[in-house]
Design an enzyme around this catalytic site. Structure first.
Site, PDB file in Angstrom:
ATOM      1  CE  LYS A   1      -1.734   2.667   2.988  1.00  0.00           C
ATOM      2  NZ  LYS A   1      -1.616   3.953   2.269  1.00  0.00           N
TER       3      LYS A   1
ATOM      4  N   GLY B   1       7.113   4.495   8.335  1.00  0.00           N
ATOM      5  CA  GLY B   1       6.270   5.678   8.513  1.00  0.00           C
ATOM      6  C   GLY B   1       6.444   6.240   9.906  1.00  0.00           C
ATOM      7  CB  SER B   2       4.359   8.555  11.818  1.00  0.00           C
ATOM      8  OG  SER B   2       3.151   7.833  11.879  1.00  0.00           O
ATOM      9  CB  THR B   3       7.133   6.869  16.164  1.00  0.00           C
ATOM     10  OG1 THR B   3       8.440   6.974  15.570  1.00  0.00           O
ATOM     11  CG2 THR B   3       7.241   6.067  17.433  1.00  0.00           C
ATOM     12  CD  GLU B   4       2.681   8.572  18.209  1.00  0.00           C
ATOM     13  OE1 GLU B   4       3.882   8.854  18.395  1.00  0.00           O
ATOM     14  OE2 GLU B   4       2.014   7.870  18.992  1.00  0.00           O
TER      15      GLU B   4
ATOM     16  N   GLY C   1       3.338   3.234  13.717  1.00  0.00           N
ATOM     17  CA  GLY C   1       4.099   2.026  14.062  1.00  0.00           C
ATOM     18  C   GLY C   1       3.587   1.407  15.359  1.00  0.00           C
TER      19      GLY C   1
ATOM     20  CD  GLU D   1      12.997   3.405   8.185  1.00  0.00           C
ATOM     21  OE1 GLU D   1      12.945   4.297   9.065  1.00  0.00           O
ATOM     22  OE2 GLU D   1      12.969   3.629   6.981  1.00  0.00           O
TER      23      GLU D   1
ATOM     24  CB  CYS E   1      12.993   8.209   8.337  1.00  0.00           C
ATOM     25  SG  CYS E   1      13.831   7.182   7.142  1.00  0.00           S
TER      26      CYS E   1
ATOM     27  CD  GLU F   1      10.436  11.732  11.919  1.00  0.00           C
ATOM     28  OE1 GLU F   1       9.371  11.185  12.235  1.00  0.00           O
ATOM     29  OE2 GLU F   1      11.316  11.157  11.258  1.00  0.00           O
TER      30      GLU F   1
HETATM   31  P1  NAI Z   1       1.945   7.933   8.476  1.00  0.00           P
HETATM   32  O1  NAI Z   1       2.763   7.088   9.353  1.00  0.00           O
HETATM   33  O2  NAI Z   1       0.557   8.242   8.857  1.00  0.00           O
HETATM   34  O3  NAI Z   1       1.874   7.282   7.020  1.00  0.00           O
HETATM   35  C1  NAI Z   1       2.728   6.277   6.537  1.00  0.00           C
HETATM   36  C2  NAI Z   1       1.912   5.178   5.844  1.00  0.00           C
HETATM   37  O4  NAI Z   1       1.094   4.514   6.808  1.00  0.00           O
HETATM   38  C3  NAI Z   1       0.943   5.682   4.785  1.00  0.00           C
HETATM   39  O5  NAI Z   1       0.927   4.745   3.732  1.00  0.00           O
HETATM   40  C4  NAI Z   1      -0.388   5.702   5.517  1.00  0.00           C
HETATM   41  O6  NAI Z   1      -1.495   5.577   4.663  1.00  0.00           O
HETATM   42  C5  NAI Z   1      -0.261   4.481   6.382  1.00  0.00           C
HETATM   43  N1  NAI Z   1      -1.116   4.466   7.568  1.00  0.00           N
HETATM   44  C6  NAI Z   1      -1.612   5.511   8.270  1.00  0.00           C
HETATM   45  N2  NAI Z   1      -2.331   5.076   9.316  1.00  0.00           N
HETATM   46  C7  NAI Z   1      -2.281   3.726   9.293  1.00  0.00           C
HETATM   47  C8  NAI Z   1      -2.813   2.710  10.125  1.00  0.00           C
HETATM   48  N3  NAI Z   1      -3.529   2.988  11.201  1.00  0.00           N
HETATM   49  N4  NAI Z   1      -2.555   1.430   9.822  1.00  0.00           N
HETATM   50  C9  NAI Z   1      -1.807   1.126   8.750  1.00  0.00           C
HETATM   51  N5  NAI Z   1      -1.280   2.043   7.929  1.00  0.00           N
HETATM   52  C10 NAI Z   1      -1.520   3.332   8.188  1.00  0.00           C
HETATM   53  O7  NAI Z   1       2.740   9.271   8.216  1.00  0.00           O
HETATM   54  P2  NAI Z   1       2.102  10.696   7.791  1.00  0.00           P
HETATM   55  O8  NAI Z   1       0.849  11.004   8.516  1.00  0.00           O
HETATM   56  O9  NAI Z   1       2.015  10.684   6.341  1.00  0.00           O
HETATM   57  O10 NAI Z   1       3.210  11.685   8.317  1.00  0.00           O
HETATM   58  C11 NAI Z   1       3.148  12.166   9.662  1.00  0.00           C
HETATM   59  C12 NAI Z   1       4.515  12.266  10.247  1.00  0.00           C
HETATM   60  O11 NAI Z   1       5.104  10.982  10.289  1.00  0.00           O
HETATM   61  C13 NAI Z   1       5.514  13.093   9.441  1.00  0.00           C
HETATM   62  O12 NAI Z   1       5.429  14.427   9.744  1.00  0.00           O
HETATM   63  C14 NAI Z   1       6.801  12.502   9.884  1.00  0.00           C
HETATM   64  O13 NAI Z   1       7.197  13.081  11.097  1.00  0.00           O
HETATM   65  C15 NAI Z   1       6.475  11.041  10.106  1.00  0.00           C
HETATM   66  N6  NAI Z   1       6.849  10.210   8.955  1.00  0.00           N
HETATM   67  C16 NAI Z   1       7.960   9.456   9.067  1.00  0.00           C
HETATM   68  C17 NAI Z   1       8.361   8.701   8.000  1.00  0.00           C
HETATM   69  C18 NAI Z   1       9.582   7.879   8.063  1.00  0.00           C
HETATM   70  O14 NAI Z   1      10.078   7.430   7.030  1.00  0.00           O
HETATM   71  N7  NAI Z   1      10.116   7.623   9.221  1.00  0.00           N
HETATM   72  C19 NAI Z   1       7.646   8.704   6.726  1.00  0.00           C
HETATM   73  C20 NAI Z   1       6.430   9.480   6.744  1.00  0.00           C
HETATM   74  C21 NAI Z   1       6.091  10.221   7.828  1.00  0.00           C
END
Ligand code: NAI
Length: 790
Positions: A191, A243-246, A248, A265, A299, A396
């Site tokens: 996804k 993606g985000s720690t939250e 995760g 990650e 990240c 972050e």
């Molecule tokens: P996010 O963690 O919400 O999104 C990442 C992925 O997870 C997207 O594909 C999203 O659709 C999916 N996702 C969201 N909620 C989910 C759930 N409950 N279950 C399964 N998948 C889910 O990140 P977002 O909201 O786009 O960005 C927010 C903050 O997160 C950023 O400001 C940044 O600080 C951090 N972030 C960190 C990343 C990294 O590579 N470490 C990458 C993206 C964001």
């Protein structure tokens, strides 16, 4: 028209636009919208959402929002494709991966432009960094497909993998996920992020083009709800998330107790440490790469500049001068340094955080260059006078914002670097090689770049310590995440129904001669009474009491963690020293074999012969791990020229180990010894029903020179103690053998601090050989990149 002589007079940049014609044609061809890619074909359109180009704020595509049913269809397709795909020879899978790599290269212009349109990153980056690395990952893993049978003997693919990726490196994250999964014989449902799904859909077309069997790769677009449906699907064997720690954390909770393999990650707040003897001009260029690559939406961005106080003003001045030359603008302009922020919501988040930092008293300096009038742009920003507790030092930001702090001594630099809940990456700048390695070893991060930054390669593992997640992507260590180690043959173990009926209140009161031993706890090298003051009766299979054991509680577990934390010098002891201590332990166990066999026999009702065999197996195990203490080497990965990339196997630090209820001696030894051989200090909860063999170990530890605090043993009820260890921030990793309910408890409890857990180990006869997988699980890999040459 501007004449050449005018340009030479002003030295202004002209326009250097990359044509987007090809990508626009592709988008127009899909103008009606995209379905999902399931079982080798695009589905009819679902309910559509818009995808924007953040540099211009214009809609460029419409994409289907994946429902639970779409996810289920994709998972079913992946399941159906799994058997034939994993049954292909490694070479046959390699050919598919090579074909993908080659076709990605053929389409590199389309993919790079599409990525820049969708994400807003400068074309220089998508063209020169993202897409070449994508191809590299498929080539590299094509090689692995051929080599797995030799290099990972007996291993099997995990199965159907659900993969959820973010928007910052859309196609590169897809490659990091899909290439190793396919090489290892898995099938996938991926996804992409809702902001940036387009290159994943272009990749789906490439899958068709190269004739990848239908169902091996499935792509379902949608937002977090679609991701959650994938996580919640019962037929998925593994979730890999970036993606985000939250999110995760939410995924850790949702998968607790489900037997789904998980790699995370997550975020970072990586330090960029500059010592006074660093080459300052190089360090300034390093900062540009560290925090302004991809607008800081990385990240592992070096978002905290830690600089020696004596050179702070000099480096700030150089930085400001350099920042003034950075050009922010149209991502498709080849002479642009900083492109667009991915979406308005992310831009707002950056603004909000910087304003909060400003209110706390930090000094904010924004690069003076012009910003485009429309679109999502934020200027390169340097923030000084940042306190370690400031929001800008902790959170972050995921934007082009650098928070600077100063230090006076190397120790203070290390303390500041580690003063974060994250541990993804670090960059260390000094011309002193001894200092560079010392600091790299002491910083808690999965990747350290010496005099360099933001380097990636398919041959090197990438992934974090602490709340930056667990698991690695890339390299041998990343591939292991997509494989299952062979389980030993399951024999019907003698022993012992796994019952906790011997706990207090339920046990017949022991009396007289039946009691030959009251086992206390063993904490910090001393036998101690349990905090509760209670003991429980240890029963033999006939229900007769054979001893008493202390009923450890949460406080005892916490004391044990504290004692283990104080024994951290064990990890710094030479591997040779650890080996000697383990040999000594093995010899002492051997010389007291009869006594251990008798105790075992009494507890589990084994015959003398069976009990002796288990003790002998325990002795063999001790020699095995003594032998391995100085031989579980890391690696030097073959990454880029002029770099040595060291993959170091580092101990976790403090490990919790909850032993199986059966096999009270060999189960205990099999888990304890690999952990301490690798340099961890441990808190062990032995078999709850049969803890006396572990208690006999106390004196063995005392007489074998195992330093106080390296092994701490807390007897009692597994569920309470395991939960306490899972919740404890001071425990870095937790192994827990037990029923599903116990696994659910510890995995859910570990979501708060995201420690690595290992539960539900395959059922096994503990007397069989265990191989290296326990050593792999007793360590985490740190990749240190060191340049050479002038
Ligand atoms: P996010 O963690 O919400 O999104 C990442 C992925 O997870 C997207 O594909 C999203 O659709 C999916 N996702 C969201 N909620 C989910 C759930 N409950 N279950 C399964 N998948 C889910 O990140 P977002 O909201 O786009 O960005 C927010 C903050 O997160 C950023 O400001 C940044 O600080 C951090 N972030 C960190 C990343 C990294 O590579 N470490 C990458 C993206 C964001």
């Amino acid at each position: 028209m501007t004449a050449v002589r005018d340009i030479l007079r002003t030295m202004d940049y002209g326009l250097a636009p990359e044509s987007d014609e090809h990508a626009r044609t592709w988008l127009t061809a899909h103008g009606g919208g995209f379905g999902h890619f399931i079982a080798g074909a695009f589905t009819p359109l679902g309910s559509l959402f818009d995808v924007f180009n953040p540099a211009r704020g214009e809609r460029i595509a419409r994409v289907s929002q994946g429902t639970e049913a779409d996810v289920a269809a994709a998972v079913a397709a992946a399941r159906k494709a799994l058997k034939p795909w994993s049954a292909l020879s490694g070479d046959a899978r390699a050919r598919h991966l090579y074909a993908l790599a080659r076709h990605i290269q053929k389409r590199e212009r389309l993919l790079a432009v599409l990525e820049s349109l969708d994400n807003g990153k400068p074309i220089r980056e998508s063209r020169d960094i993202d897409v070449p690395l994508v191809a590299r990952h498929f080539y590299h893993h094509a090689g692995w497909a051929s080599l797995i049978a030799d290099e990972f003997p007996g291993h099997k693919p995990v199965g159907v993998c659900g993969q959820i990726i973010p928007w910052n490196f859309p196609l590169l994250m897809l490659a990091w996920k899909i290439a190793p999964a396919l090489a290892a014989g898995n099938t996938v449902v991926l996804k992409p992020a809702e902001f940036t799904p387009l290159t994943a859909l272009a990749f789906a077309e490439i899958c068709v083009e190269v004739g990848l069997p239908p169902g091996v790769v499935n792509i379902v677009t949608g937002d977090g709800a679609t991701g959650a449906a994938l996580v919640g699907n019962d037929d998925v064997d593994k979730i890999a998330f970036t993606g985000s720690t939250e999110v995760g954390r939410a995924i850790r909770l949702a998968t607790a107790g489900t037997d789904k393999k998980l790699s995370l990650e997550l975020g970072g707040k990586s330090p960029f440490v500059v010592f006074e003897d660093a080459d300052l001009d190089s360090a300034v260029e390093g900062v540009v790469d560290a925090i302004w690559l991809n607008q800081g939406q990385v990240c592992c961005a070096g978002s905290r500049l830690l600089v020696a106080e004596s050179i702070a003003e000099r480096i700030y001045a150089k930085l400001r001068a350099r920042m003034a030359t950075l050009r922010v603008g149209d991502p498709l302009d080849k002479s642009i340094d900083v492109g667009a922020i991915v979406a308005p919501v992310q831009l707002e988040r950056i603004k909000r955080l910087v304003e909060a930092g400003e209110r706390e008293g930090a000094k904010v300096w924004r690069a003076p260059g012009p910003l485009p009038e429309r679109g999502c742009f934020y200027p390169p920003t340097l923030v000084t006078d940042v306190e370690p507790a400031s929001i800008l030092a902790r959170e972050e930001i995921f934007g082009p914002v650098l928070a600077a702090m100063t230090f006076r001594t190397p120790d203070e630099a290390i303390a500041l670097a580690n003063n974060t809940r994250y541990g993804l990456a670090a960059s260390v700048w000094t011309e002193n090689v001894n200092r560079a390695f010392e600091v790299s070893a002491k910083i808690k991060a999965g990747v350290v770049w010496i005099n360099s930054t933001n380097l990636f390669d398919a041959a090197s593992g990438f992934g974090g310590y602490r709340e930056s997640g667990f698991g690695r992507e890339g390299g041998r260590e990343g591939l292991a995440e997509y494989l299952v180690a062979p389980a030993g043959p399951v024999k019907s173990a003698k022993a012992v129904k796994a019952s906790l009926s011997a706990l207090p209140g339920q046990a017949p009161a022991p009396s007289g001669d039946a009691i030959d031993r009251t086992a206390k706890l063993y904490i910090g090298g001393k036998q101690t009474r349990p905090d509760s003051g209670y003991c429980y009766a240890v029963l033999d299979p006939e229900g007769k009491a054979v001893g008493l054991a202390g009923l450890g509680n949460r406080k005892d577990a916490r004391n044990a963690v504290e004692a283990a934390a104080k024994a951290s010098s064990w990890g710094a002891a030479t591997a040779h020293n650890r080996a000697q201590v383990l040999y000594y332990l093995a010899e002492n166990l051997e010389s007291r074999g009869e006594e251990f066999a008798a105790r075992l026999g009494a507890q589990i009702g084994a015959s003398a012969r069976e009990a002796r065999a288990e003790v002998e197996a325990a002795v063999r195990r001790a020699f095995y791990y003594a032998g391995f203490a100085d031989k579980y080497d890391g690696a030097v990965h073959a990454t880029k020229t002029r770099f040595v990339t060291l993959a170091m196997n580092e101990p976790w630090g403090v490990m919790g180990i909850v032993c199986p209820n059966e096999a009270p001696l060999i189960g205990f030894v099999s888990l304890l010894l690999p952990a301490i051989a690798m340099g961890n200090a441990v808190v062990v909860v032995p078999s709850a029903s049969h803890p006396l063999s572990a208690a006999d170990f106390y004196s063995l530890l005392d007489t074998s020179d195992v330093p106080a605090g390296v092994v701490n043993i807390v007897t009692g009820e597994a569920a309470t103690l395991a939960k306490t260890l899972a919740e404890h921030d001071g425990v870095d990793a937790l192994w827990c053998v037990g029923p599903r309910e116990l696994a659910r408890t510890v995995e859910a409890a570990s979501a708060a601090n995201l420690k690595a857990t290992w539960t539900r180990m395959p059922p096994r006869d503990w007397t069989d050989e265990q191989g290296r997988s326990y050593l792999r699980r007793a360590t985490q890999v740190k990749n240190i990149w060191t340049p050479y040459g002038e």
